[in-house]
Motif scaffolding. Structure first.
Motif, PDB file in Angstrom:
ATOM      1  N   VAL A 197     101.258  67.725  72.033  1.00 57.71           N
ATOM      2  CA  VAL A 197     100.225  68.689  71.654  1.00 57.71           C
ATOM      3  C   VAL A 197      99.798  68.410  70.218  1.00 57.71           C
ATOM      4  O   VAL A 197     100.641  68.310  69.323  1.00 57.71           O
ATOM      5  N   MET A 198      98.494  68.241  70.019  1.00 58.91           N
ATOM      6  CA  MET A 198      97.955  68.146  68.663  1.00 58.91           C
ATOM      7  C   MET A 198      96.892  69.214  68.499  1.00 58.91           C
ATOM      8  O   MET A 198      95.995  69.334  69.328  1.00 58.91           O
ATOM      9  N   THR A 199      97.012  70.014  67.456  1.00 59.24           N
ATOM     10  CA  THR A 199      96.003  71.022  67.158  1.00 59.24           C
ATOM     11  C   THR A 199      95.537  70.842  65.718  1.00 59.24           C
ATOM     12  O   THR A 199      96.306  70.421  64.853  1.00 59.24           O
ATOM     13  N   ILE A 200      94.291  71.152  65.498  1.00 64.36           N
ATOM     14  CA  ILE A 200      93.744  71.165  64.138  1.00 64.36           C
ATOM     15  C   ILE A 200      93.294  72.588  63.885  1.00 64.36           C
ATOM     16  O   ILE A 200      92.416  73.109  64.578  1.00 64.36           O
ATOM     17  N   GLN A 201      93.920  73.240  62.909  1.00 63.65           N
ATOM     18  CA  GLN A 201      93.687  74.653  62.668  1.00 63.65           C
ATOM     19  C   GLN A 201      93.307  74.901  61.217  1.00 63.65           C
ATOM     20  O   GLN A 201      93.689  74.146  60.321  1.00 63.65           O
ATOM     21  N   PRO A 202      92.564  75.976  60.969  1.00 61.81           N
ATOM     22  CA  PRO A 202      92.213  76.311  59.589  1.00 61.81           C
ATOM     23  C   PRO A 202      93.467  76.564  58.760  1.00 61.81           C
ATOM     24  O   PRO A 202      94.431  77.136  59.252  1.00 61.81           O
ATOM     25  N   GLU A 203      93.431  76.122  57.531  1.00 61.63           N
ATOM     26  CA  GLU A 203      94.545  76.377  56.618  1.00 61.63           C
ATOM     27  C   GLU A 203      94.344  77.781  56.057  1.00 61.63           C
ATOM     28  O   GLU A 203      93.580  77.988  55.118  1.00 61.63           O
ATOM     29  N   ASP A 204      95.036  78.749  56.639  1.00 59.32           N
ATOM     30  CA  ASP A 204      94.790  80.152  56.302  1.00 59.32           C
ATOM     31  C   ASP A 204      95.973  80.812  55.610  1.00 59.32           C
ATOM     32  O   ASP A 204      96.167  82.022  55.688  1.00 59.32           O
ATOM     33  N   GLY A 205      96.782  80.017  54.960  1.00 54.85           N
ATOM     34  CA  GLY A 205      97.917  80.575  54.245  1.00 54.85           C
ATOM     35  C   GLY A 205      99.215  80.504  55.013  1.00 54.85           C
ATOM     36  O   GLY A 205     100.281  80.730  54.445  1.00 54.85           O
ATOM     37  N   VAL A 206      99.156  80.214  56.322  1.00 54.83           N
ATOM     38  CA  VAL A 206     100.373  80.088  57.120  1.00 54.83           C
ATOM     39  C   VAL A 206     100.966  78.705  56.888  1.00 54.83           C
ATOM     40  O   VAL A 206     100.286  77.697  57.047  1.00 54.83           O
ATOM     41  N   VAL A 207     102.212  78.632  56.515  1.00 53.44           N
ATOM     42  CA  VAL A 207     102.847  77.352  56.239  1.00 53.44           C
ATOM     43  C   VAL A 207     103.940  77.092  57.265  1.00 53.44           C
ATOM     44  O   VAL A 207     104.467  78.010  57.888  1.00 53.44           O
ATOM     45  N   GLY A 208     104.301  75.816  57.421  1.00 56.77           N
ATOM     46  CA  GLY A 208     105.380  75.462  58.339  1.00 56.77           C
ATOM     47  C   GLY A 208     104.946  75.502  59.794  1.00 56.77           C
ATOM     48  O   GLY A 208     103.796  75.231  60.134  1.00 56.77           O
ATOM     49  N   THR A 209     105.887  75.868  60.654  1.00 59.59           N
ATOM     50  CA  THR A 209     105.668  75.834  62.098  1.00 59.59           C
ATOM     51  C   THR A 209     104.565  76.797  62.526  1.00 59.59           C
ATOM     52  O   THR A 209     104.501  77.937  62.078  1.00 59.59           O
ATOM     53  N   ARG A 210     103.665  76.297  63.391  1.00 57.69           N
ATOM     54  CA  ARG A 210     102.667  77.135  64.052  1.00 57.69           C
ATOM     55  C   ARG A 210     102.904  77.025  65.551  1.00 57.69           C
ATOM     56  O   ARG A 210     103.523  76.075  66.024  1.00 57.69           O
ATOM     57  N   TYR A 211     102.390  77.986  66.313  1.00 54.71           N
ATOM     58  CA  TYR A 211     102.612  77.996  67.757  1.00 54.71           C
ATOM     59  C   TYR A 211     101.299  77.849  68.503  1.00 54.71           C
ATOM     60  O   TYR A 211     100.331  78.578  68.233  1.00 54.71           O
ATOM     61  N   ALA A 212     101.270  76.906  69.435  1.00 52.74           N
ATOM     62  CA  ALA A 212     100.097  76.693  70.272  1.00 52.74           C
ATOM     63  C   ALA A 212     100.364  77.284  71.647  1.00 52.74           C
ATOM     64  O   ALA A 212     101.431  77.078  72.226  1.00 52.74           O
ATOM     65  N   LEU A 213      99.417  78.028  72.175  1.00 50.66           N
ATOM     66  CA  LEU A 213      99.546  78.625  73.502  1.00 50.66           C
ATOM     67  C   LEU A 213      98.902  77.705  74.528  1.00 50.66           C
ATOM     68  O   LEU A 213      97.714  77.393  74.443  1.00 50.66           O
ATOM     69  N   ILE A 214      99.702  77.258  75.495  1.00 52.33           N
ATOM     70  CA  ILE A 214      99.221  76.344  76.535  1.00 52.33           C
ATOM     71  C   ILE A 214      99.215  77.071  77.876  1.00 52.33           C
ATOM     72  O   ILE A 214     100.221  77.665  78.279  1.00 52.33           O
ATOM     73  N   HIS A 215      98.081  77.035  78.566  1.00 52.49           N
ATOM     74  CA  HIS A 215      97.962  77.602  79.905  1.00 52.49           C
ATOM     75  C   HIS A 215      98.008  76.459  80.913  1.00 52.49           C
ATOM     76  O   HIS A 215      97.232  75.505  80.814  1.00 52.49           O
TER      77      HIS A 215
END
Length: 235
Positions: A197-215
């Motif tokens: 899984v590769m996601t490109i997300q806005p840098e909104d202050g959240v650092v470290g691990t992010r979670y992607a929801l897969i259906h």
């Protein structure tokens, strides 16, 4: 929906139910729905009447009908909850790591059976070209990675990190992770695939691990071990 009576107490109960059903924290749910954690906290307090667009964002992230937040009859409520309890088999919450250095990339990248790529949050014109190049790069690299010597892998990693640094200049961060999914075949052992899984997300202050929801579509389902990443918070 336009004429729906938005009962704050009922909506709070429903949001908590679906969040905890999937083992999510308030931060996880906010991340998936494109909302702030504070917004989820306010909704779950039962003292805040959320905007319809906010409920639509949560419903879209969880792939449920927005009418789930409209107070039903007891029979409708029982049917809704039964459907939601089946839903985790078709959903996976994937932890992804930010890619900012060559070491970051080498630590998480290896060839998978397939790769899911999500660049839907990239809207800035200047970033779209870089996001497209990153998509092509990962797709091609996944096909040849295992056949490359380590020295060549290192060069490929450096080149991809250059692209990550370019897109960061436009306010986005690349994250990579993976998950497993299973296809049951009659009279045969289930097929299990490892999917990147590769996601490109806005840098909104959240650092470290992010979670992607897969259906998961069709006959695919998640592995039980992957359905709950960690216990949800007590809120």
């Amino acid at each position: 929906m336009d004429t729906m009576e938005r009962d704050p107490t009922y909506i709070a109960e429903q949001v908590k139910f679906i969040r905890k059903l999937h083992g999510l924290t308030q931060e996880n749910l906010a991340d998936a729905a494109g909302l702030t954690t504070r917004t989820i906290e306010k909704i779950e307090s039962g003292r805040h009447r959320p905007e319809e667009q906010t409920l639509r964002s949560i419903a879209r992230a969880m792939q449920i009908d927005v009418k789930y937040f409209e107070k039903p009859t007891p029979e409708q409520e029982a049917r809704q909850k039964a459907e939601l309890e089946r839903a985790p088999r078709k959903m996976v919450w994937v932890p992804t790591q930010p890619i900012r250095t060559t070491s970051d990339f080498l630590g998480v990248f290896e060839a998978r059976h397939a790769f899911r790529i999500d660049t839907s949050t990239v809207t800035a014109d200047e970033a779209l070209e870089t996001a497209a190049a990153m998509t092509d790069y990962i797709t091609e690299l996944n096909d040849i990675w295992d056949d490359c010597p380590r020295s060549q892998q290192l060069e490929y990693a450096r080149s991809f990190v250059d692209l990550c640094q370019q897109i960061e200049q436009h306010g986005y961060v690349c994250h990579i992770g993976d998950h497993h999914q299973r296809l049951r075949v009659k009279d045969r052992p289930a097929l299990v695939f490892r999917v990147g899984v590769m996601t490109i997300q806005p840098e909104d202050g959240v650092v470290g691990t992010r979670y992607a929801l897969i259906h998961l579509e069709g006959g695919w389902e998640s592995l039980e071990a992957d359905r709950v990443l960690r216990p949800s918070d007590s809120a």
